[in-house]
Design a protein around this motif. Structure first.
Motif, PDB file in Angstrom:
ATOM      1  N   LYS A  78       0.867  -1.171   0.000  1.00  0.00           N
ATOM      2  CA  LYS A  78       0.000   0.000   0.000  1.00  0.00           C
ATOM      3  C   LYS A  78       0.902   1.218   0.000  1.00  0.00           C
ATOM      4  O   LYS A  78       1.785   1.340   0.851  1.00  0.00           O
ATOM      5  N   MET A  80       0.808   5.189   0.386  1.00  0.00           N
ATOM      6  CA  MET A  80      -0.106   6.187   0.943  1.00  0.00           C
ATOM      7  C   MET A  80       0.555   7.560   0.979  1.00  0.00           C
ATOM      8  O   MET A  80       1.731   7.672   1.302  1.00  0.00           O
ATOM      9  N   SER A 127      -9.243   7.431  -2.437  1.00  0.00           N
ATOM     10  CA  SER A 127      -8.750   8.791  -2.390  1.00  0.00           C
ATOM     11  C   SER A 127      -9.795   9.724  -1.807  1.00  0.00           C
ATOM     12  O   SER A 127     -10.993   9.564  -2.028  1.00  0.00           O
ATOM     13  N   THR A 132      -4.352   9.747  -0.558  1.00  0.00           N
ATOM     14  CA  THR A 132      -4.630   8.644  -1.469  1.00  0.00           C
ATOM     15  C   THR A 132      -3.867   7.401  -1.021  1.00  0.00           C
ATOM     16  O   THR A 132      -2.713   7.501  -0.600  1.00  0.00           O
ATOM     17  N   THR A 133      -4.529   6.256  -1.126  1.00  0.00           N
ATOM     18  CA  THR A 133      -3.895   4.972  -0.869  1.00  0.00           C
ATOM     19  C   THR A 133      -4.082   4.099  -2.099  1.00  0.00           C
ATOM     20  O   THR A 133      -5.208   3.877  -2.549  1.00  0.00           O
ATOM     21  N   SER A 135      -3.524   0.387  -3.209  1.00  0.00           N
ATOM     22  CA  SER A 135      -3.270  -0.960  -2.695  1.00  0.00           C
ATOM     23  C   SER A 135      -3.063  -1.905  -3.872  1.00  0.00           C
ATOM     24  O   SER A 135      -3.874  -1.932  -4.801  1.00  0.00           O
TER      25      SER A 135
END
Length: 145
Positions: A78, A80, A127, A132-133, A135
């Motif tokens: 992930k 971030m 987001s 925002t992540t 994955s």
């Protein structure tokens, strides 16, 4: 590797720091016995995702936070940021493609997420105005004898 393991990495948004993240991912993927081609795909996905965060997040902490989760048959990571978030037109690439007057070289940009989606088994993006992540999951290839 019989148990899940977690590795956390925080990198500053300085030029070429995405390479430190890619090297970490490479070491972990090799430890997990991923095939060489898959290791390269993982590195490219990390690089593209970090560069997107560097260029677009406008993060106040000027950092990207990466969580790697290693399990028996897959590597999940992930990426971030704590930036301004991504709008849907940026996610699907329509913002630059349909904009009149945008230089052709700029229309070629914005392919990073497409590259990541093509290389990885699963990609999910969350987001908001708080960041925002991205994955990502890459599964090990099934080797045939």
């Amino acid at each position: 590797m019989s148990l899940e393991h977690k590795v956390l990495l925080t990198i500053p948004m300085y030029p070429d720091m995405e390479l430190a993240a890619a090297k970490t991912a490479s070491v972990l993927a090799e430890l997990m016995d991923f095939e060489e081609g898959q290791v390269e795909e993982i590195q490219l996905a990390i690089i593209e995702t970090c560069i997107n965060a560097f260029e677009h997040s406008q993060s106040d902490d000027n950092a990207v936070h990466i969580e790697f989760l290693l399990s028996e048959d897959q590597l999940q990571f992930k990426i971030m940021d704590r930036g301004i978030g991504i709008t849907p037109d940026i996610l699907d690439g329509s913002r630059l493609l349909g904009t009149p007057g945008v230089h052709p070289d700029l229309r070629k940009r914005g392919r990073g997420l497409q590259i990541v989606r093509s290389l990885m088994d699963e990609v999910d993006i969350e987001s908001s105005s708080n960041g925002t992540t991205v994955s990502v999951i890459k599964r090990k290839s099934r080797r045939t004898a």
